[in-house]
Design an enzyme around this catalytic site. Sequence first.
Site, PDB file in Angstrom:
ATOM      1  N   SER A 181       0.805  -1.325   0.116  1.00  0.00           N
ATOM      2  CA  SER A 181       0.002  -0.043  -0.023  1.00  0.00           C
ATOM      3  C   SER A 181       0.952   1.147   0.153  1.00  0.00           C
ATOM      4  CB  SER A 181      -0.924  -0.065   1.187  1.00  0.00           C
ATOM      5  OG  SER A 181      -0.314  -0.104   2.464  1.00  0.00           O
ATOM      6  N   ASP A 214      -3.922   8.939   6.808  1.00  0.00           N
ATOM      7  CA  ASP A 214      -4.649   8.172   7.554  1.00  0.00           C
ATOM      8  C   ASP A 214      -4.060   7.121   8.675  1.00  0.00           C
ATOM      9  OD1 ASP A 214      -3.140   5.933   6.373  1.00  0.00           O
ATOM     10  OD2 ASP A 214      -4.679   5.098   5.080  1.00  0.00           O
ATOM     11  N   HIS A 253      -0.743   5.357   6.791  1.00  0.00           N
ATOM     12  CA  HIS A 253       0.113   5.857   5.692  1.00  0.00           C
ATOM     13  C   HIS A 253       0.471   7.252   5.712  1.00  0.00           C
ATOM     14  CE1 HIS A 253      -2.398   2.396   4.274  1.00  0.00           C
ATOM     15  NE2 HIS A 253      -1.157   2.066   3.723  1.00  0.00           N
TER      16      HIS A 253
END
Length: 384
Positions: A61, A350, A353
């Site tokens: 991610s 978030d 991240h």
Amino acid sequence: MRSWTSYFLTFSLFLDLLSGSNGDVFTVPPLNVNQKDLLKLLELGDDIKFDVTALYVFGDSTVDSGNNNFLSSTSKANYPPFGVDFTDGKSTGRFSNGRIEADFIAQVAGLPFPPPCLGLSKEEQKTLRTGVNYGSSSCGVLPDTGKLFGTCLTFDVQTGLFETTIKNLQPLFDSPKTMANYLSKSLFFISIGNADISTGYDFLDNSTKQQTPFPKFAQAISQKFSDNIKRLYVLGARKFLVNSVGMMGCSPMVFNSKRSTTCDVEYNEHAQILNRLLSDLLPKLQSELVGSKFIFADVYKVFADIFASPNSYGFTNTRDCCCVAGENGTRPCIRDIRPCNNRNNYVFFDPFHGSETTHFILAKRCLKESSICSPINLVDFLRA
């Protein structure tokens, strides 16, 4: 001839990068900055030349630019507020408010952002020569990582997709030698292993953990990682930039789930164990794979430096995330709720991240500092 507006913008951004407003020495360049202005802003000079034909990106991610949008997965960033600072404020699948590290590297190299592999049209699959992004959120090096969230592209699968890319592009080259030269000048950027710890090992039951202590688990990650690097090498890859895993025990998700203001020591120890293995592996691979070159990006150190002195990077919040996250800050951003206004002041967008600013700092320090990207910095590596 360039307009006075263009010169003013460049000069203003240069001042921002040197001193910034409110001490922010890492002001993020505008989305549409051109290569020449970006090199000036990074104080790299406008006469520097890179011979980089393409950027191929692999990972989790931290680099996913939208592949999971096309998969049956609950780990997606294809909705607002993700992408609020990207083109037209649209979400792309990047787990960020804007660009990610791979995007900044592409801009410095004078390349377009590598598009997600699964989003390419049939025509693009046969003609795109500037690079592709195979990154997939929640996936990792080991095949079982990420299954909790549905389907994702493991490192094995991503390598297989790259092999398909090479087959599709072969007709564009007049000889195998020409294609080999193209691949030898391409940069292969790999940022993976975070999910192997966070959603791999961490979700094992206690009895399995007792039978497989983390050092043994990390050895399995390292071996599988090595196998995929060797596959990429056989396919023509020669220049590799490999990210370490981050300082995983210091994310908002960890703080909120443990209701603590201190980092999780065990998480960070696991990250350091894996990072040492990867760091030791790369020189061995370089000596074994003739003509290959590797640099190791110490992402963990960048985060440690940020947490040790956030003000020097312009950050005022290292604990919370910018978006409104679900389940008391332990789950992804809640859809369609506006994030914080001062996004450049947050390390995290978030709960898991980094913000666009954090990604820019990672890229900038790797580009310029051999203490972060070693044995040589990324600028020298791209010129070599």
